[in-house]
Design a protein around this motif. Structure first.
Motif, mmCIF file in Angstrom:
data_model
loop_
_atom_site.group_PDB
_atom_site.id
_atom_site.type_symbol
_atom_site.label_atom_id
_atom_site.label_comp_id
_atom_site.label_asym_id
_atom_site.label_seq_id
_atom_site.Cartn_x
_atom_site.Cartn_y
_atom_site.Cartn_z
ATOM 1 N N ARG A 46 -13.095 54.628 38.027
ATOM 2 C CA ARG A 46 -12.332 54.553 36.783
ATOM 3 C C ARG A 46 -12.685 53.291 35.988
ATOM 4 N NH1 ARG A 46 -6.125 55.131 37.948
ATOM 5 N NH2 ARG A 46 -6.652 53.399 39.344
ATOM 6 N N THR A 47 -12.889 52.171 36.700
ATOM 7 C CA THR A 47 -13.267 50.932 36.017
ATOM 8 C C THR A 47 -14.628 51.067 35.367
ATOM 9 O OG1 THR A 47 -12.020 49.698 37.689
ATOM 10 C CG2 THR A 47 -13.527 48.442 36.298
ATOM 11 N N LYS A 48 -15.573 51.701 36.072
ATOM 12 C CA LYS A 48 -16.921 51.876 35.516
ATOM 13 C C LYS A 48 -16.898 52.772 34.281
ATOM 14 C CE LYS A 48 -19.285 51.211 39.948
ATOM 15 N NZ LYS A 48 -20.139 51.845 40.987
ATOM 16 N N LEU A 49 -16.127 53.868 34.332
ATOM 17 C CA LEU A 49 -16.029 54.759 33.176
ATOM 18 C C LEU A 49 -15.381 54.038 31.983
ATOM 19 C CD1 LEU A 49 -14.985 58.120 34.890
ATOM 20 C CD2 LEU A 49 -17.168 57.577 33.803
ATOM 21 N N PHE A 50 -14.353 53.247 32.275
ATOM 22 C CA PHE A 50 -13.700 52.489 31.190
ATOM 23 C C PHE A 50 -14.656 51.476 30.576
ATOM 24 C CE2 PHE A 50 -11.393 48.682 29.824
ATOM 25 C CZ PHE A 50 -10.594 49.219 28.825
ATOM 26 N N THR A 51 -15.472 50.820 31.457
ATOM 27 C CA THR A 51 -16.420 49.833 30.945
ATOM 28 C C THR A 51 -17.447 50.496 30.033
ATOM 29 O OG1 THR A 51 -16.155 48.475 32.942
ATOM 30 C CG2 THR A 51 -18.125 48.089 31.595
ATOM 31 N N ILE A 52 -17.936 51.675 30.427
ATOM 32 C CA ILE A 52 -18.895 52.391 29.571
ATOM 33 C C ILE A 52 -18.262 52.740 28.227
ATOM 34 C CG2 ILE A 52 -20.230 54.519 29.352
ATOM 35 C CD1 ILE A 52 -20.562 54.458 32.411
ATOM 36 N N PHE A 53 -17.072 53.280 28.276
ATOM 37 C CA PHE A 53 -16.386 53.650 27.035
ATOM 38 C C PHE A 53 -16.095 52.406 26.195
ATOM 39 C CE2 PHE A 53 -12.373 54.303 24.749
ATOM 40 C CZ PHE A 53 -12.703 55.405 23.984
ATOM 41 N N TYR A 54 -15.662 51.350 26.861
ATOM 42 C CA TYR A 54 -15.317 50.102 26.154
ATOM 43 C C TYR A 54 -16.555 49.489 25.493
ATOM 44 C CZ TYR A 54 -13.613 45.303 25.518
ATOM 45 O OH TYR A 54 -13.268 44.083 25.007
ATOM 46 N N LEU A 55 -17.699 49.554 26.181
ATOM 47 C CA LEU A 55 -18.934 49.007 25.602
ATOM 48 C C LEU A 55 -19.378 49.804 24.382
ATOM 49 C CD1 LEU A 55 -21.164 47.983 28.660
ATOM 50 C CD2 LEU A 55 -20.454 46.547 26.743
ATOM 51 N N VAL A 56 -19.325 51.120 24.479
ATOM 52 C CA VAL A 56 -19.783 51.956 23.367
ATOM 53 C C VAL A 56 -18.921 51.732 22.129
ATOM 54 C CG1 VAL A 56 -20.080 54.336 22.574
ATOM 55 C CG2 VAL A 56 -20.826 53.685 24.865
ATOM 56 N N ILE A 57 -17.602 51.787 22.316
ATOM 57 C CA ILE A 57 -16.691 51.621 21.176
ATOM 58 C C ILE A 57 -16.608 50.159 20.740
ATOM 59 C CG2 ILE A 57 -14.343 51.962 20.334
ATOM 60 C CD1 ILE A 57 -15.905 54.546 20.835
ATOM 61 N N GLY A 58 -16.383 49.276 21.719
ATOM 62 C CA GLY A 58 -16.154 47.869 21.400
ATOM 63 C C GLY A 58 -17.361 47.171 20.819
ATOM 64 N N LEU A 59 -18.555 47.526 21.322
ATOM 65 C CA LEU A 59 -19.756 46.857 20.809
ATOM 66 C C LEU A 59 -19.995 47.210 19.345
ATOM 67 C CD1 LEU A 59 -21.934 44.937 21.706
ATOM 68 C CD2 LEU A 59 -23.354 46.884 22.347
ATOM 69 N N GLY A 60 -19.689 48.448 18.997
ATOM 70 C CA GLY A 60 -19.830 48.834 17.583
ATOM 71 C C GLY A 60 -18.855 48.084 16.692
ATOM 72 N N VAL A 61 -17.610 47.971 17.172
ATOM 73 C CA VAL A 61 -16.602 47.236 16.398
ATOM 74 C C VAL A 61 -16.968 45.764 16.298
ATOM 75 C CG1 VAL A 61 -14.185 46.540 16.326
ATOM 76 C CG2 VAL A 61 -14.800 48.875 16.973
ATOM 77 N N ALA A 62 -17.426 45.158 17.406
ATOM 78 C CA ALA A 62 -17.795 43.744 17.401
ATOM 79 C C ALA A 62 -18.980 43.488 16.476
ATOM 80 C CB ALA A 62 -18.119 43.289 18.824
ATOM 81 N N SER A 63 -19.955 44.399 16.477
ATOM 82 C CA SER A 63 -21.111 44.238 15.595
ATOM 83 C C SER A 63 -20.690 44.297 14.133
ATOM 84 C CB SER A 63 -22.150 45.328 15.881
ATOM 85 O OG SER A 63 -22.589 45.255 17.210
ATOM 86 N N THR A 111 -16.362 38.973 28.079
ATOM 87 C CA THR A 111 -17.740 38.960 28.583
ATOM 88 C C THR A 111 -18.382 40.340 28.488
ATOM 89 O OG1 THR A 111 -16.891 39.302 30.838
ATOM 90 C CG2 THR A 111 -17.325 37.027 30.127
ATOM 91 N N THR A 112 -17.602 41.385 28.698
ATOM 92 C CA THR A 112 -18.149 42.736 28.570
ATOM 93 C C THR A 112 -18.434 43.084 27.125
ATOM 94 O OG1 THR A 112 -16.885 43.422 30.516
ATOM 95 C CG2 THR A 112 -17.743 45.160 29.095
ATOM 96 N N LEU A 113 -17.519 42.721 26.219
ATOM 97 C CA LEU A 113 -17.686 43.063 24.809
ATOM 98 C C LEU A 113 -18.916 42.395 24.209
ATOM 99 C CD1 LEU A 113 -16.506 44.453 22.286
ATOM 100 C CD2 LEU A 113 -15.181 42.375 21.877
ATOM 101 N N PHE A 114 -19.156 41.153 24.584
ATOM 102 C CA PHE A 114 -20.304 40.434 24.023
ATOM 103 C C PHE A 114 -21.517 40.456 24.948
ATOM 104 C CE2 PHE A 114 -16.637 38.642 21.796
ATOM 105 C CZ PHE A 114 -17.065 38.741 20.492
ATOM 106 N N THR A 115 -21.488 41.379 25.912
ATOM 107 C CA THR A 115 -22.632 41.675 26.797
ATOM 108 C C THR A 115 -23.154 40.429 27.503
ATOM 109 O OG1 THR A 115 -24.297 41.412 25.055
ATOM 110 C CG2 THR A 115 -23.307 43.595 25.308
ATOM 111 N N VAL A 116 -22.232 39.532 27.896
ATOM 112 C CA VAL A 116 -22.657 38.359 28.669
ATOM 113 C C VAL A 116 -22.880 38.754 30.126
ATOM 114 C CG1 VAL A 116 -22.019 36.033 29.401
ATOM 115 C CG2 VAL A 116 -21.439 36.823 27.095
ATOM 116 N N GLY A 117 -21.872 39.408 30.730
ATOM 117 C CA GLY A 117 -22.028 39.991 32.055
ATOM 118 C C GLY A 117 -22.293 38.993 33.161
ATOM 119 N N PHE A 118 -21.455 37.967 33.284
ATOM 120 C CA PHE A 118 -21.637 37.021 34.387
ATOM 121 C C PHE A 118 -21.416 37.705 35.737
ATOM 122 C CE2 PHE A 118 -20.509 33.737 31.088
ATOM 123 C CZ PHE A 118 -21.764 33.185 31.056
#
Length: 347
Positions: free
Chosen positions: A73-90, A57-64
């Motif tokens: 730490r979770t928030k920082l990981f989510t930011i990092f995961y979105l920046v890197i993961g969204l580029g890879v997913a795109s 849900t985070t990778l595809f920006t659904v965000g239920f």
């Protein structure tokens, strides 16, 4: 491989590029999701299912909604995961879309299916060259219901609706690899109808080196090249100009005879056929004379000629001729009569 699409030259080379792209894209996408799941499992203290849910849900920006411990730490990981993961997913999604829109994946799947058809093919005929003569030869084979493979180097040919769905292998018929993929070792015969006599000689030489026992019918474009084709190993040589000239003269000199041969050869217009049938060892015909066999009464077919092993064709043999194993019968009759005689000859 399909009509109008070149068959790849290397089975594991260019042909596998779309599959490698697909595998690489899916592997990259799965790796990102797994890394995200492991991160949420360690930082937010989630079980496997909830970790996978958060990663997807985070990778595809659904965000239920967020699960587990939402700390710094979770928030920082989510930011990092979105920046890197969204580029890879795109990148992965765009790559998959390109594969589908460009037709590479569909072409690869069709090529694999056609290659499987080629691998399963046996007792077929290979037609080298899809010009006017090769086209007509393939059309006659198709009407007769005999499986065949066409080898053609020009990718613009083979798009006739008459041959839609037929096996057309684009490549050089003089190359052993192309002939191997056409199933030359399992074929019942080969027709070479390339443009030049030199090419037909090379195809005949290549085929006879690979499989000396295969019957080869070669086209002779110029008079006088029959000797070279014979030396190369061609079993039968066809000169279209010589045959055409003989037919034109025959239509004026012996029109009734030419009309008779037309009736015999064009079997789809009349229920009459002319076949050459071999007598097997276990056939009940072995040892019998023509008078004793009474082929016309038993099968309904007419014996036109007889070939004993090692001798030539004799037309209208006498009733005292005795059948031997290996004899070849030249017979004429309806298809059911010829089929009955074929079963009798094979025992």
């Amino acid at each position: 491989m399909r009509a109008g699409t070149p068959f790849p030259e290397k089975r594991n080379g260019r042909q596998a590029v779309p599959l490698r792209r697909l595998q690489y894209t899916l592997a990259l996408l799965v790796a990102v999701i797994v890394c995200g799941g492991l991160g949420y499992h360690q930082l937010a203290h989630l079980n496997a299912l909830d970790s996978l849910y958060m990663a997807v849900t985070t990778l595809f920006t659904v965000g239920f909604r967020e699960l587990g411990d939402v700390n710094a730490r979770t928030k920082l990981f989510t930011i990092f995961y979105l920046v890197i993961g969204l580029g890879v997913a795109s990148y992965a999604v765009s790559n998959l879309t390109a594969l589908l829109l460009e037709g590479d994946l569909k072409g690869y799947i069709m090529e694999r299916r056609m290659q499987k058809r080629l691998d399963d093919l046996k007792d077929h005929i290979i037609v080298c060259g899809f010009g006017k003569m090769g086209f007509q030869a393939a059309w006659e084979l198709k009407k007769a219901g005999i499986p065949f493979v066409i080898i053609e180097q020009d990718e613009t040919k083979g798009r006739s609706p008459r041959f839609a769905g037929e096996m057309i292998l684009y490549g050089n018929a003089m190359e052993e690899m192309v002939l191997e993929r056409a199933g030359v070792r399992r074929a019942r015969g080969l027709i070479t109808a390339l443009t030049t006599d030199a090419d037909n000689v090379l195809v005949t030489l290549t085929v006879k080196q690979m499989r000396p026992d295969i019957p080869v019918v070669a086209r002779s474009a110029k008079l006088g090249t029959e000797r070279q084709l014979k030396a190369a190993g061609a079993d039968h040589i066809v000169s279209p100009y010589e045959i055409g000239g003989r037919r034109m003269a025959g239509l004026l000199l012996k029109p009734e005879m030419m009309n008779f041969f037309d009736i015999v050869l064009q079997q789809e217009q009349l229920e009459l056929g002319l076949e050459r049938i071999a007598i097997a060892t276990g056939s009940p015909l072995v040892g019998q004379t023509l008078r004793e066999a009474r082929l016309r009464h038993a099968t309904g077919s007419l014996l036109v000629g007889l070939v004993h092993p090692g001798s030539g064709l004799r037309f209208n043999p006498s009733g005292e001729e005795r059948f031997q194993k290996g004899d070849e019968l030249l017979v004429m009759g309806p298809p059911d009569a010829l089929e009955t005689l074929t079963r009798l000859a094979r025992g």
